[in-house]
Each structure stands twice: as structure tokens, then as C-alpha cells.
Design a protein around this motif. Structure first.
Motif, short mmCIF file in Angstrom:
data_model
loop_
_atom_site.label_atom_id
_atom_site.label_comp_id
_atom_site.label_asym_id
_atom_site.label_seq_id
_atom_site.Cartn_x
_atom_site.Cartn_y
_atom_site.Cartn_z
N ALA A 24 0.84 -1.21 0.00
CA ALA A 24 0.00 0.00 0.00
C ALA A 24 0.87 1.25 0.00
CB ALA A 24 -0.94 0.00 1.20
N LYS A 25 1.97 1.25 0.75
CA LYS A 25 2.90 2.38 0.76
C LYS A 25 3.52 2.58 -0.62
CE LYS A 25 4.38 1.72 5.54
NZ LYS A 25 5.53 1.37 6.39
N LEU A 26 3.96 1.50 -1.24
CA LEU A 26 4.58 1.59 -2.55
C LEU A 26 3.58 2.09 -3.59
CD1 LEU A 26 6.99 1.12 -4.44
CD2 LEU A 26 6.24 -1.25 -4.67
N VAL A 27 2.36 1.58 -3.56
CA VAL A 27 1.32 2.01 -4.49
C VAL A 27 1.05 3.51 -4.31
CG1 VAL A 27 -1.16 1.82 -5.01
CG2 VAL A 27 0.25 -0.24 -4.82
N GLU A 28 0.93 3.97 -3.08
CA GLU A 28 0.69 5.39 -2.81
C GLU A 28 1.84 6.24 -3.34
OE1 GLU A 28 -1.07 8.89 -1.67
OE2 GLU A 28 -1.95 6.90 -1.79
N GLU A 29 3.07 5.82 -3.07
CA GLU A 29 4.25 6.56 -3.52
C GLU A 29 4.30 6.64 -5.06
OE1 GLU A 29 9.04 5.88 -3.74
OE2 GLU A 29 7.99 5.10 -1.98
N MET A 30 4.07 5.51 -5.72
CA MET A 30 4.13 5.49 -7.18
C MET A 30 2.97 6.27 -7.81
SD MET A 30 5.48 1.58 -7.82
CE MET A 30 5.42 1.69 -9.60
N THR A 31 1.80 6.26 -7.15
CA THR A 31 0.66 7.03 -7.64
C THR A 31 0.95 8.52 -7.52
OG1 THR A 31 -0.87 5.25 -7.04
CG2 THR A 31 -1.82 7.44 -7.36
N GLN A 32 1.45 8.93 -6.37
CA GLN A 32 1.79 10.34 -6.15
C GLN A 32 2.86 10.82 -7.13
OE1 GLN A 32 0.25 12.55 -4.12
NE2 GLN A 32 -1.20 10.91 -3.70
N ALA A 33 3.78 9.95 -7.49
CA ALA A 33 4.85 10.30 -8.43
C ALA A 33 4.35 10.32 -9.88
CB ALA A 33 6.02 9.33 -8.30
N GLY A 34 3.14 9.83 -10.11
CA GLY A 34 2.56 9.84 -11.44
C GLY A 34 3.00 8.70 -12.34
N VAL A 35 3.67 7.69 -11.77
CA VAL A 35 4.12 6.57 -12.60
C VAL A 35 3.15 5.40 -12.58
CG1 VAL A 35 6.57 7.16 -12.47
CG2 VAL A 35 5.61 5.59 -10.80
N LEU A 36 2.33 5.28 -11.54
CA LEU A 36 1.36 4.20 -11.47
C LEU A 36 0.02 4.71 -11.97
CD1 LEU A 36 0.70 1.29 -10.64
CD2 LEU A 36 0.16 2.16 -8.36
N LEU A 37 -0.44 4.17 -13.09
CA LEU A 37 -1.68 4.60 -13.72
C LEU A 37 -2.88 3.77 -13.27
CD1 LEU A 37 -0.28 5.11 -17.33
CD2 LEU A 37 -0.42 6.79 -15.47
N ALA A 38 -2.67 2.48 -13.05
CA ALA A 38 -3.75 1.58 -12.62
C ALA A 38 -3.13 0.32 -12.05
CB ALA A 38 -4.66 1.22 -13.79
N THR A 39 -3.83 -0.31 -11.13
CA THR A 39 -3.37 -1.58 -10.56
C THR A 39 -4.59 -2.38 -10.14
OG1 THR A 39 -1.89 -2.62 -8.96
CG2 THR A 39 -3.09 -0.68 -8.21
N GLY A 40 -4.44 -3.70 -10.07
CA GLY A 40 -5.55 -4.51 -9.61
C GLY A 40 -5.25 -5.99 -9.65
N GLY A 41 -6.14 -6.74 -9.06
CA GLY A 41 -6.05 -8.19 -9.07
C GLY A 41 -6.99 -8.75 -10.12
N LEU A 42 -6.68 -9.92 -10.61
CA LEU A 42 -7.49 -10.56 -11.65
C LEU A 42 -7.96 -11.94 -11.17
CD1 LEU A 42 -5.14 -9.79 -14.67
CD2 LEU A 42 -7.21 -8.56 -14.02
N ASP A 43 -9.18 -12.27 -11.53
CA ASP A 43 -9.73 -13.59 -11.24
C ASP A 43 -8.94 -14.61 -12.07
OD1 ASP A 43 -11.17 -15.93 -10.99
OD2 ASP A 43 -13.10 -15.02 -11.50
N PRO A 44 -8.27 -15.57 -11.44
CA PRO A 44 -7.46 -16.53 -12.21
C PRO A 44 -8.28 -17.50 -13.04
CG PRO A 44 -7.46 -17.11 -9.90
CD PRO A 44 -8.18 -15.79 -10.01
N VAL A 45 -9.59 -17.59 -12.80
CA VAL A 45 -10.43 -18.52 -13.56
C VAL A 45 -10.76 -17.93 -14.92
CG1 VAL A 45 -12.60 -19.78 -13.60
CG2 VAL A 45 -11.34 -19.54 -11.46
N GLY A 46 -11.50 -16.85 -14.99
CA GLY A 46 -11.81 -16.15 -16.22
C GLY A 46 -12.46 -16.99 -17.30
N VAL A 47 -12.50 -16.43 -18.50
CA VAL A 47 -13.00 -17.12 -19.68
C VAL A 47 -12.01 -16.90 -20.81
CG1 VAL A 47 -15.44 -16.90 -19.06
CG2 VAL A 47 -14.40 -15.16 -20.48
N HIS A 48 -12.04 -17.81 -21.77
CA HIS A 48 -11.17 -17.71 -22.95
C HIS A 48 -12.06 -17.39 -24.14
CE1 HIS A 48 -7.74 -18.52 -25.51
NE2 HIS A 48 -8.55 -19.23 -26.29
#
Length: 110
Positions: A24-48
């Protein structure tokens, strides 16, 4: 340049609270610096999805090797691939072990 950093499941155990707090600290730092545009987790099951001549077929997961599934991503802005690798290095320092990819993202301006 934009880069997509992804991580794979690899059968690793879920991170503990200390790792989540440090991330969370790293995400906040990178967001404030303008280098992190988006982040998230993905459902490993999904569809093809497969498309042939405009006809689409959807196949439900899970797929053959669940450990190969991409489970998280970060979209970053970096001046070069080397800078993207360095930002990824900071992520892996927090997480510890794992496997992932870094790919440049191209858009209409590229």
C-alpha cells in the motif's frame, strides 16, 4: 511510454498483512509520483475467447495450468524499459518471490 507489469499465481500463498501494508505504501508513492496509472487483481479462472471470421466462442475456465494464470497487474508510465524494470524491482522487493512479465503498451499515439 506505458508498460503493463503482470504477476502469475505460481501457487504461492496469499501475502500476509505486513506485505499488504508495505505494498500500500509503494502504491501510494508510485501514484503520487505519477508513474502508477492503474493496478488490480485478476480472477485466475476467467473465460477464454476465440474469434474466427467474426464468430466468437467463449470457453469457461479454469484452464490447464492455473499457476500460469495472471493474477495481478500494474499499468505504469516510464521513460524506458529499463525504468520499468527498476519499478518492477521495487515491487518484487516487497513481494519477495514470484514470476511476472513487463510489456510495453502501445496506443494510437505510438
Amino acid at each position: 511510454m506505458r508498460f503493463l507489469m503482470t504477476t502469475k499465481a505460481n501457487g504461492a500463498a496469499a501475502p500476509d498483512e505486513a506485505v499488504y501494508a508495505e505494498m500500500a505504501k509503494l502504491v501510494e508513492e508510485m501514484t503520487q509520483a505519477g508513474v502508477l496509472l492503474a493496478t488490480g487483481g485478476l480472477d485466475p479462472v476467467g473465460v477464454h475467447v476465440t474469434a474466427t471470421d467474426g464468430t466468437m466462442t467463449v470457453t469457461d475456465g479454469p484452464f490447464a495450468e492455473a499457476k500460469e494464470a495472471i493474477v495481478s497487474f500494474a499499468l505504469i508510465e516510464a521513460r524506458s524499459q529499463e525504468e520499468a524494470i527498476e519499478l518492477s524491482r521495487r515491487f518484487w522487493k516487497v513481494v519477495g518471490s514470484g514470476e511476472g512479465n513487463i510489456q510495453q503498451v502501445f496506443g494510437p499515439e505510438d
